[in-house]
Design a protein around this motif. Structure first.
Motif, PDB file in Angstrom:
ATOM      1  N   THR A  18     -42.384  46.608  86.060  1.00 52.64           N
ATOM      2  CA  THR A  18     -41.351  47.623  85.803  1.00 52.64           C
ATOM      3  C   THR A  18     -41.987  49.009  85.679  1.00 52.64           C
ATOM      4  O   THR A  18     -43.200  49.150  85.580  1.00 52.64           O
ATOM      5  N   THR A  19     -41.100  50.006  85.690  1.00 51.15           N
ATOM      6  CA  THR A  19     -41.548  51.368  85.404  1.00 51.15           C
ATOM      7  C   THR A  19     -40.498  52.003  84.490  1.00 51.15           C
ATOM      8  O   THR A  19     -39.594  51.308  84.018  1.00 51.15           O
ATOM      9  N   SER A  20     -40.653  53.288  84.218  1.00 45.80           N
ATOM     10  CA  SER A  20     -39.689  53.942  83.331  1.00 45.80           C
ATOM     11  C   SER A  20     -39.402  55.338  83.862  1.00 45.80           C
ATOM     12  O   SER A  20     -40.180  55.884  84.666  1.00 45.80           O
ATOM     13  N   ALA A  21     -38.324  55.921  83.387  1.00 43.46           N
ATOM     14  CA  ALA A  21     -37.959  57.276  83.807  1.00 43.46           C
ATOM     15  C   ALA A  21     -39.095  58.238  83.474  1.00 43.46           C
ATOM     16  O   ALA A  21     -39.462  59.089  84.289  1.00 43.46           O
ATOM     17  N   ALA A  22     -39.670  58.065  82.288  1.00 50.35           N
ATOM     18  CA  ALA A  22     -40.732  58.989  81.863  1.00 50.35           C
ATOM     19  C   ALA A  22     -41.926  58.927  82.821  1.00 50.35           C
ATOM     20  O   ALA A  22     -42.482  59.952  83.203  1.00 50.35           O
ATOM     21  N   ARG A  23     -42.295  57.714  83.215  1.00 45.93           N
ATOM     22  CA  ARG A  23     -43.452  57.577  84.128  1.00 45.93           C
ATOM     23  C   ARG A  23     -43.152  58.220  85.478  1.00 45.93           C
ATOM     24  O   ARG A  23     -44.002  58.898  86.066  1.00 45.93           O
ATOM     25  N   ARG A  41     -32.412  65.951  93.504  1.00 47.03           N
ATOM     26  CA  ARG A  41     -31.290  66.046  92.561  1.00 47.03           C
ATOM     27  C   ARG A  41     -30.676  64.677  92.251  1.00 47.03           C
ATOM     28  O   ARG A  41     -30.504  64.310  91.099  1.00 47.03           O
ATOM     29  N   THR A  42     -30.395  63.904  93.305  1.00 45.58           N
ATOM     30  CA  THR A  42     -29.735  62.611  93.091  1.00 45.58           C
ATOM     31  C   THR A  42     -30.641  61.662  92.314  1.00 45.58           C
ATOM     32  O   THR A  42     -30.209  60.996  91.360  1.00 45.58           O
ATOM     33  N   THR A  43     -31.880  61.619  92.708  1.00 47.13           N
ATOM     34  CA  THR A  43     -32.823  60.736  92.017  1.00 47.13           C
ATOM     35  C   THR A  43     -32.882  61.076  90.530  1.00 47.13           C
ATOM     36  O   THR A  43     -32.873  60.188  89.680  1.00 47.13           O
ATOM     37  N   SER A  56     -36.846  48.036  87.318  1.00 52.81           N
ATOM     38  CA  SER A  56     -37.496  47.040  88.173  1.00 52.81           C
ATOM     39  C   SER A  56     -37.733  47.642  89.565  1.00 52.81           C
ATOM     40  O   SER A  56     -37.224  48.723  89.873  1.00 52.81           O
ATOM     41  N   PHE A  57     -38.458  46.888  90.397  1.00 49.62           N
ATOM     42  CA  PHE A  57     -38.702  47.367  91.759  1.00 49.62           C
ATOM     43  C   PHE A  57     -37.376  47.585  92.492  1.00 49.62           C
ATOM     44  O   PHE A  57     -37.173  48.616  93.147  1.00 49.62           O
ATOM     45  N   GLU A  58     -36.460  46.636  92.360  1.00 47.00           N
ATOM     46  CA  GLU A  58     -35.174  46.747  93.059  1.00 47.00           C
ATOM     47  C   GLU A  58     -34.409  47.983  92.583  1.00 47.00           C
ATOM     48  O   GLU A  58     -33.835  48.731  93.375  1.00 47.00           O
ATOM     49  N   ALA A  59     -34.435  48.187  91.262  1.00 48.48           N
ATOM     50  CA  ALA A  59     -33.726  49.355  90.709  1.00 48.48           C
ATOM     51  C   ALA A  59     -34.386  50.643  91.201  1.00 48.48           C
ATOM     52  O   ALA A  59     -33.715  51.638  91.495  1.00 48.48           O
ATOM     53  N   PHE A  60     -35.706  50.600  91.324  1.00 49.00           N
ATOM     54  CA  PHE A  60     -36.456  51.772  91.796  1.00 49.00           C
ATOM     55  C   PHE A  60     -36.035  52.119  93.228  1.00 49.00           C
ATOM     56  O   PHE A  60     -35.790  53.282  93.558  1.00 49.00           O
ATOM     57  N   VAL A  61     -35.933  51.100  94.060  1.00 48.37           N
ATOM     58  CA  VAL A  61     -35.543  51.320  95.460  1.00 48.37           C
ATOM     59  C   VAL A  61     -34.160  51.949  95.511  1.00 48.37           C
ATOM     60  O   VAL A  61     -33.921  52.935  96.234  1.00 48.37           O
ATOM     61  N   ALA A  62     -33.252  51.431  94.705  1.00 50.26           N
ATOM     62  CA  ALA A  62     -31.888  51.984  94.690  1.00 50.26           C
ATOM     63  C   ALA A  62     -31.908  53.428  94.193  1.00 50.26           C
ATOM     64  O   ALA A  62     -31.182  54.287  94.692  1.00 50.26           O
TER      65      ALA A  62
END
Ligand code: GLN
Length: 578
Positions: A18-23, A41-43, A56-62
């Motif tokens: 996983t990762t986080s918004a802060a990272r 902007r959207t990201t 998660s990786f999937e959430a990151f891709v989205a």
């Protein structure tokens, strides 16, 4: 590995899952791109929505899918200045060095400039990819004064056409102080960057806008400034400055009457309206931060890097930059072009706006002025920057021999990699030049090893590692040890000039044939050996300086290198060099 997986790995937590918004935000900021960048902007909106929950990786891709190209460039540091962090450190060093300079005086013709805090010192930078750095007093609003001139000129040529503008204003450097009454033999002002030319340019603009007041026209020019600076913060107007400017405008009135009595004013424009427009453009207030983005927009041909908006046509920018190059620093423009070689514009409030075409723009703010009316620290910053980096327009002429000035551009980075791989390949096939480089590299490393007179096992190991890393293959068995021992016995034998002096002489002779990349490689090898034990001993420092000097590498560039070492080894504090 799939590119998306690789991107994710750059920000993944220790567990890799996983990762986080802060990272993610931290990683983006490391590239120099700000979190409010329009291209992300959207990201960023999606990230805010996710809050602190693990990604998660999937959430990151989205998350990144809509702005994948920009995220990819940012994540992989594929921006115009790839190594942004290093570049920022170097700039900070220059900033701090100049902070001690308290020479010069505030402009004193109006209270608001006379009473401005003379100690203010700010530097803001923006690359054509929108990477931004701000140090010191970059948010202090100050009147832009003469920095307004090249933009009013660009506005005039867009609105009225180049030919019409130049019927009234020339483009020759004046060699005179900015407020001089002197004109070209045909009675036109010299150029749009001296008062006479800027007043006439204001006249051209005002002459076609009979329905609008000077203030209303100024507001349109302020909108142009806002677009140039990416609407980062409001562009303001200082009533106080305007009132004082009007009160003290005798010289500017004299110029205006002279223009009117000479060739006449464009379309018979009212002289007071013309002067009011000129003075109110001087009274626009901005910050160094805003001006740096505007400078970057000019560096980028008129397209604002942080909004993607075309604020000015590339043609208007080209003309404006040419005029800045010839006359932006008033009667010091010739020396400035010689030493700095960049289009720049100063104002008596202490602002300097400088453009490095196709790379970046920057703005400095420091109210103390020199005798030309240019900010002392602002000019010094430009000078020192160009001593360290290949930003002078003619540095590209160096034939690869600029004294190893830094070049933070991505293109240079790639060229270096290519040259290095060519060199490795050539050494293995016995190329004469490549072998000479290899030889000098070895000799310099050995000289540093012997700086304390001893050959120690760890030093031989570091030398071998450095050699392998740079040359792409291991040195021959026992080669380094044998060379070191032979130099050591030469030292012990004494003689008129020791091996180190001989090496320096040889470097001085050979360096004319070595290009920057190779000189850098040699210095780097010597440097790595000097740093092997984590501290640069005084004797090693002395020898490094000798090698750099013999290679034609400037003291300033070596200082950057040493500062970099100290940053990488913070626990050592200052090395034993001071
Ligand atoms: N307002 C000033 C003047 O007209 C602007 C000059 C400047 O910044 N050099 O004299």
């Amino acid at each position: 590995m799939d590119r998306l997986r690789k991107m994710f790995a750059l920000v993944a937590d220790d567990n890799g899952a996983t990762t986080s918004a802060a990272r993610i935000q931290q990683h983006i900021l490391g590239s120099g791109i700000q979190l409010d960048d329009f291209r992300l902007r959207t990201t960023m909106e999606r990230l805010r929505f996710l809050g602190e929950s693990p990604i998660s990786f999937e959430a990151f891709v989205a998350l990144v899918s809509d702005e994948l190209m920009m995220v990819n460039r940012t994540f992989n540091r594929e921006l115009v200045i790839p190594d942004w962090q290093e570049f920022c450190h170097d700039i900070e060093l220059v900033f701090n060095r100049i902070a001690d300079d308290c020479s010069g005086n505030n402009a004193n013709y109006i209270p608001i400039l006379r009473d401005a805090d003379p100690n203010k010192w700010g530097v803001a930078l923006c690359s054509v990819d929108g990477q931004r750095l701000e140090i010191g007093d970059v948010d202090t609003y100050h009147s832009i004064q003469s920095v307004s001139k090249p933009i009013t000129y660009a506005f005039a040529i867009e609105q009225e056409g180049t030919d019409f503008v130049h019927q009234f204003v020339g483009v020759e450097p004046s060699g005179r102080p900015f407020n001089s009454l002197e004109l070209l033999p045909d009675s036109r002002p010299f150029n749009p960057c001296v008062n006479a030319g800027a007043i006439m340019t204001a006249g051209v603009v005002a002459s076609s806008r009979t329905e609008q007041s000077a203030r209303e026209i100024t507001e349109e020019i302020m909108k142009l400034w806002a677009a140039l600076s990416g609407d980062l913060a409001p562009v303001r107007f200082s009533e106080e400055t305007m009132l004082s400017e009007r009160d003290t405008a005798d010289n500017n009135f004299a110029i205006a009457y002279l223009l009117k009595g000479g060739r006449g004013l464009p379309r018979g424009v009212d002289l007071h309206k013309m002067l009011d427009l000129y003075l109110s453009c001087c009274s626009i207030e901005m910050t160094a931060s805003l001006l740096s983005v505007a400078a970057a927009t000019l560096a980028n041909g008129g397209v604002c890097p942080i909004t993607g908006q075309q604020a000015l046509s590339t043609e208007a920018v080209k003309k404006s930059l040419s005029v800045m190059q010839a006359a932006g620093m008033y009667d010091n423009a010739g020396v400035f072009t010689l030493e700095v070689g960049l289009p720049a514009k100063s104002g008596v409030s202490g602002a300097v706006l400088t453009v490095v075409p196709n790379l970046m723009g920057f703005a400095t703010f420091s109210p103390r002025l020199d005798s030309y009316g240019n900010s002392v620290r602002g000019v010094e910053f430009c000078r020192q920057l160009v001593e360290l980096f290949t930003f002078h327009i003619y540095d590209s002429l160096s034939g690869g021999r600029s004294g190893c000035k830094r070049d933070p551009r991505a293109s240079q980075h790639n060229r270096k990699q290519r040259d290095l791989s060519d060199l490795r390949w050539a050494v293995s096939h016995g190329d004469r030049y490549a072998l000479k480089v290899r030889d000098l590299l070895l000799e310099c490393m050995i000289a540093i090893t012997l700086a304390d007179g001893e050959i120690e096992e760890p030093e031989i190991i570091i030398m071998a590692e450095t050699y392998t890393e740079i040359m792409g293959h291991q040195p021959q068995q026992g080669e380094l040890q044998a060379m070191a021992e032979s130099r050591q016995s030469e030292i012990e034998a004494g003689g008129s000039s020791g091996p180190f002096e001989q090496l320096l002489q040889r470097l001085s002779l050979e360096q004319v044939q070595l290009d920057d990349n190779v000189r850098e490689l040699i210095l780097e090898a010597a440097f790595r050996v000097a740093c092997a034990d984590g501290i640069i001993e005084p004797e090693e420092d002395h020898q490094l300086r000798g090698i750099a000097n013999a290679l034609g590498i400037s003291e300033g560039v070596l200082e950057l290198e040493i500062a970099r070492f100290q940053r990488q080894h913070p626990s050592r504090g200052a090395a034993a060099t001071d």
